[in-house]
Design a protein around this motif. Structure first.
Motif, mmCIF file in Angstrom:
data_model
loop_
_atom_site.group_PDB
_atom_site.id
_atom_site.type_symbol
_atom_site.label_atom_id
_atom_site.label_comp_id
_atom_site.label_asym_id
_atom_site.label_seq_id
_atom_site.Cartn_x
_atom_site.Cartn_y
_atom_site.Cartn_z
ATOM 1 N N SER A 64 -18.420 7.357 0.307
ATOM 2 C CA SER A 64 -17.383 7.320 -0.361
ATOM 3 C C SER A 64 -15.911 7.201 0.317
ATOM 4 C CB SER A 64 -17.076 9.179 -0.646
ATOM 5 O OG SER A 64 -15.669 9.495 -1.298
ATOM 6 N N GLN A 65 -15.129 6.440 -0.349
ATOM 7 C CA GLN A 65 -13.951 5.869 0.254
ATOM 8 C C GLN A 65 -12.998 6.802 -0.236
ATOM 9 O OE1 GLN A 65 -12.905 1.705 0.817
ATOM 10 N NE2 GLN A 65 -14.453 1.199 -0.425
ATOM 11 N N ASN A 66 -12.972 7.917 -0.919
ATOM 12 C CA ASN A 66 -12.077 8.931 -1.508
ATOM 13 C C ASN A 66 -11.028 8.222 -2.280
ATOM 14 O OD1 ASN A 66 -10.413 10.972 -2.035
ATOM 15 N ND2 ASN A 66 -10.304 11.564 0.196
ATOM 16 N N ALA A 67 -11.417 7.653 -3.412
ATOM 17 C CA ALA A 67 -10.546 6.876 -4.318
ATOM 18 C C ALA A 67 -9.240 7.815 -4.776
ATOM 19 C CB ALA A 67 -11.457 6.375 -5.551
ATOM 20 N N PRO A 68 -9.624 8.929 -5.196
ATOM 21 C CA PRO A 68 -8.256 9.678 -5.367
ATOM 22 C C PRO A 68 -7.077 9.557 -4.457
ATOM 23 C CG PRO A 68 -10.291 10.861 -5.990
ATOM 24 C CD PRO A 68 -10.587 9.507 -5.284
ATOM 25 N N GLU A 69 -7.642 9.785 -3.251
ATOM 26 C CA GLU A 69 -6.609 10.046 -2.010
ATOM 27 C C GLU A 69 -6.252 8.560 -1.776
ATOM 28 O OE1 GLU A 69 -4.287 11.802 0.815
ATOM 29 O OE2 GLU A 69 -5.389 12.538 -0.928
ATOM 30 N N GLN A 70 -7.021 7.391 -1.770
ATOM 31 C CA GLN A 70 -6.475 5.874 -1.660
ATOM 32 C C GLN A 70 -5.151 5.958 -2.799
ATOM 33 O OE1 GLN A 70 -8.489 2.644 -0.647
ATOM 34 N NE2 GLN A 70 -10.497 3.505 -0.323
ATOM 35 N N ALA A 71 -5.693 6.199 -3.931
ATOM 36 C CA ALA A 71 -4.491 5.873 -4.996
ATOM 37 C C ALA A 71 -3.245 6.776 -4.486
ATOM 38 C CB ALA A 71 -5.111 6.398 -6.322
ATOM 39 N N ARG A 72 -3.464 8.130 -4.287
ATOM 40 C CA ARG A 72 -2.116 8.941 -4.337
ATOM 41 C C ARG A 72 -1.500 8.208 -3.035
ATOM 42 N NH1 ARG A 72 -0.053 12.695 -1.129
ATOM 43 N NH2 ARG A 72 -1.784 12.637 0.383
ATOM 44 N N GLN A 73 -2.074 7.875 -1.982
ATOM 45 C CA GLN A 73 -1.318 7.319 -0.669
ATOM 46 C C GLN A 73 -0.708 6.103 -1.054
ATOM 47 O OE1 GLN A 73 -0.805 8.787 2.288
ATOM 48 N NE2 GLN A 73 -2.159 10.404 2.503
ATOM 49 N N SER A 74 -1.555 5.186 -1.902
ATOM 50 C CA SER A 74 -0.964 3.936 -2.271
ATOM 51 C C SER A 74 0.434 4.126 -2.942
ATOM 52 C CB SER A 74 -1.862 3.092 -2.962
ATOM 53 O OG SER A 74 -3.073 2.802 -2.147
ATOM 54 N N VAL A 75 0.434 4.823 -4.114
ATOM 55 C CA VAL A 75 1.722 5.151 -4.800
ATOM 56 C C VAL A 75 2.759 5.861 -4.013
ATOM 57 C CG1 VAL A 75 2.537 6.272 -6.841
ATOM 58 C CG2 VAL A 75 0.393 5.273 -7.083
ATOM 59 N N ALA A 76 2.326 6.623 -3.077
ATOM 60 C CA ALA A 76 3.350 7.390 -2.137
ATOM 61 C C ALA A 76 4.009 6.214 -1.433
ATOM 62 C CB ALA A 76 2.708 8.279 -1.475
ATOM 63 N N ALA A 77 3.454 5.270 -0.737
ATOM 64 C CA ALA A 77 3.765 4.369 -0.002
ATOM 65 C C ALA A 77 4.954 3.452 -0.784
ATOM 66 C CB ALA A 77 2.842 3.341 0.526
ATOM 67 N N ALA A 78 4.477 3.062 -1.989
ATOM 68 C CA ALA A 78 5.456 2.374 -2.793
ATOM 69 C C ALA A 78 6.556 3.290 -2.861
ATOM 70 C CB ALA A 78 4.487 1.961 -4.112
ATOM 71 N N VAL A 79 6.445 4.371 -3.453
ATOM 72 C CA VAL A 79 7.760 5.355 -3.746
ATOM 73 C C VAL A 79 8.494 5.328 -2.521
ATOM 74 C CG1 VAL A 79 8.388 7.418 -4.207
ATOM 75 C CG2 VAL A 79 6.580 6.414 -5.609
ATOM 76 N N GLU A 80 8.130 5.379 -1.260
ATOM 77 C CA GLU A 80 8.729 5.670 -0.100
ATOM 78 C C GLU A 80 9.751 4.041 0.083
ATOM 79 O OE1 GLU A 80 6.106 6.504 2.983
ATOM 80 O OE2 GLU A 80 5.687 8.580 2.263
ATOM 81 N N ARG A 81 9.001 3.278 -0.052
ATOM 82 C CA ARG A 81 9.770 1.699 0.171
ATOM 83 C C ARG A 81 10.681 1.850 -1.072
ATOM 84 N NH1 ARG A 81 6.488 -2.298 2.310
ATOM 85 N NH2 ARG A 81 8.692 -3.632 2.043
ATOM 86 N N LEU A 82 10.503 2.099 -2.026
ATOM 87 C CA LEU A 82 11.355 1.760 -3.262
ATOM 88 C C LEU A 82 12.612 2.812 -3.395
ATOM 89 C CD1 LEU A 82 8.796 0.807 -5.954
ATOM 90 C CD2 LEU A 82 10.509 -0.645 -4.802
ATOM 91 N N ASP A 83 12.209 4.095 -3.212
ATOM 92 C CA ASP A 83 13.147 5.220 -3.801
ATOM 93 C C ASP A 83 13.705 5.910 -2.160
ATOM 94 O OD1 ASP A 83 12.969 4.503 -6.195
ATOM 95 O OD2 ASP A 83 11.290 6.347 -6.388
ATOM 96 N N GLN A 84 13.082 5.820 -1.022
ATOM 97 C CA GLN A 84 13.300 6.629 0.173
ATOM 98 C C GLN A 84 13.765 5.707 1.175
ATOM 99 O OE1 GLN A 84 10.156 9.250 0.774
ATOM 100 N NE2 GLN A 84 9.991 9.648 -1.370
ATOM 101 N N GLY A 85 14.022 4.322 0.973
ATOM 102 C CA GLY A 85 14.500 3.619 2.037
ATOM 103 C C GLY A 85 13.792 3.167 3.173
ATOM 104 N N ARG A 86 12.294 3.492 3.141
ATOM 105 C CA ARG A 86 11.430 3.306 4.161
ATOM 106 C C ARG A 86 11.543 1.482 4.408
ATOM 107 N NH1 ARG A 86 6.353 2.347 4.935
ATOM 108 N NH2 ARG A 86 5.709 2.973 2.802
ATOM 109 N N THR A 87 11.575 1.384 5.503
ATOM 110 C CA THR A 87 11.347 -0.363 5.928
ATOM 111 C C THR A 87 10.340 -0.673 6.834
ATOM 112 O OG1 THR A 87 13.081 -0.308 7.636
ATOM 113 C CG2 THR A 87 14.002 -0.783 5.397
ATOM 114 N N GLU A 88 9.894 0.375 7.797
ATOM 115 C CA GLU A 88 8.877 0.195 8.716
ATOM 116 C C GLU A 88 7.458 0.177 7.909
ATOM 117 O OE1 GLU A 88 9.174 -0.441 12.108
ATOM 118 O OE2 GLU A 88 11.264 -0.780 11.223
#
Length: 343
Positions: A299-323
């Motif tokens: 198992s690659q843990n699809a639900p957690e991969q999805a959650r982490q992927s969306v969280a990463a996008a939101v951090e870049r778009l809405d929270q100003g993360r650049t690293e």
């Protein structure tokens, strides 16, 4: 004599040129033409000049309402998905849920055997996706980095060395190592691996097999068959084993689709699984869970991969993360009925 526009109106032929008309004039996709007309980096200068000339010749003008909308955020996350992958389909379902929870929606662009990654990504950009979640991308790291300069990229499922990108993946080499350890624990020594072809994901899983075999003192038994991620190649690999007369006691396949192909060929040949040969896959996709396959897998843990992927996008778009950030999730062995001790 009236002007051309008046003549068109009176004759009932007043039809505003559309984006499709410009695309047809220059022989390009509407996605490519849209990129040029919106001034998005990417198309060559020659392509830009051709598109702009065609637009001018046709009298094309962007819709004012669309222009107004263009000044606003879309809150769309673009997802590139391999249409043939059951695992990607499952990931998309979880991505929808994760995106909706934070006020975003998805735009999907498919990768097929006749539609490559470049076209899929180009379409996502044309639809003004604010960030791109690319499932199992195979493009070189520098190509993905160039795309990231247009919109934040989250590469899912693939290790990317020396690239300033966000990555969400599982430790593929460890996942295959767990399968080999499971089979060795059951008493297997003749364990064949059906490879996944080219690419980083295939490389990592192949390395996991080799490393695990050596760690268990089975380096002399390493045997890798050419393959890819399809059922057809799994069937072909199994037929090769049957024809060679050197049938192993266990087969590990690159992914569940390939493993199902192995199961199908062995079944047609009257070989009992797991009585005569154990078979294991990778991904834990929806097909592997069906009782007719009952496939041991990872198992690659699809639900957690999805959650982490969306969280990463939101951090870049809405929270100003650049690293850039890499999230590596631990894989989990799922033991089902396709593996057992050797006869």
């Amino acid at each position: 004599m009236g002007d051309v526009g008046s003549e068109r109106h009176r004759s009932g032929t007043d039809k505003r040129p559309r984006l499709e008309d410009v695309a047809a004039r220059v022989g390009l996709s509407t996605a490519s033409v849209s990129l040029v007309l919106r001034g998005v980096p990417g198309p060559s200068e020659r392509t830009r000049q051709r598109v702009l000339k065609a637009a001018a010749d046709l009298g094309y003008q962007a819709d004012r309402t669309a222009s107004l909308l263009a000044s606003r955020r879309t809150r769309l996350l673009g997802v590139m998905v391999d249409i043939h992958s059951p695992f990607h389909a499952e990931l998309v379902e979880h991505l929808h849920t994760a995106a909706e929870e934070v006020g975003y929606d998805l735009v999907l662009s498919t990768q097929t055997r006749t539609r490559d990654e470049h076209t899929a990504v180009e379409t996502l950009l044309a639809f003004r996706s604010e960030a791109l979640i690319l499932l199992g991308p195979t493009a070189p790291a520098d190509t993905l980095a160039a795309i990231d300069r247009k919109a934040p990229v989250i590469a899912v499922g693939r290790r990317i060395a020396d690239a300033e990108l966000d990555v969400v993946r599982t430790a593929d080499d460890d996942g295959v190592s767990q399968i080999v350890g499971h089979l060795v624990g059951l008493g297997h020594r003749e364990i064949v691996y059906v490879d996944g072809g080219k690419g980083v994901i295939a490389t990592d899983r192949r390395r996991g097999y080799r490393t695990a075999m050596r760690r268990h003192g089975l380096g002399a038994h390493i045997r890798i068959l050419h393959g890819d991620n399809t059922e057809a190649v799994g069937e072909r690999a199994a037929r090769h084993l049957l024809d060679s007369g050197e049938l192993p006691t266990a087969v590990v396949a690159f992914n569940d689709q390939c493993a199902i192909g192995v199961l199908a060929a062995l079944s047609r040949a009257g070989i009992a699984v797991p009585g005569e040969v154990s078979v294991a896959g990778y991904d834990d996709d929806t097909l592997s869970r069906l009782s007719c396959f009952d496939l041991t897998t990872v198992s690659q843990n699809a639900p957690e991969q999805a959650r982490q992927s969306v969280a990463a996008a939101v951090e870049r778009l809405d929270q100003g993360r650049t690293e850039p950030r890499e999230v590596v999730l631990p894989p989990r062995l799922v033991v089902r009925g396709s593996t057992a001790g050797p006869a």
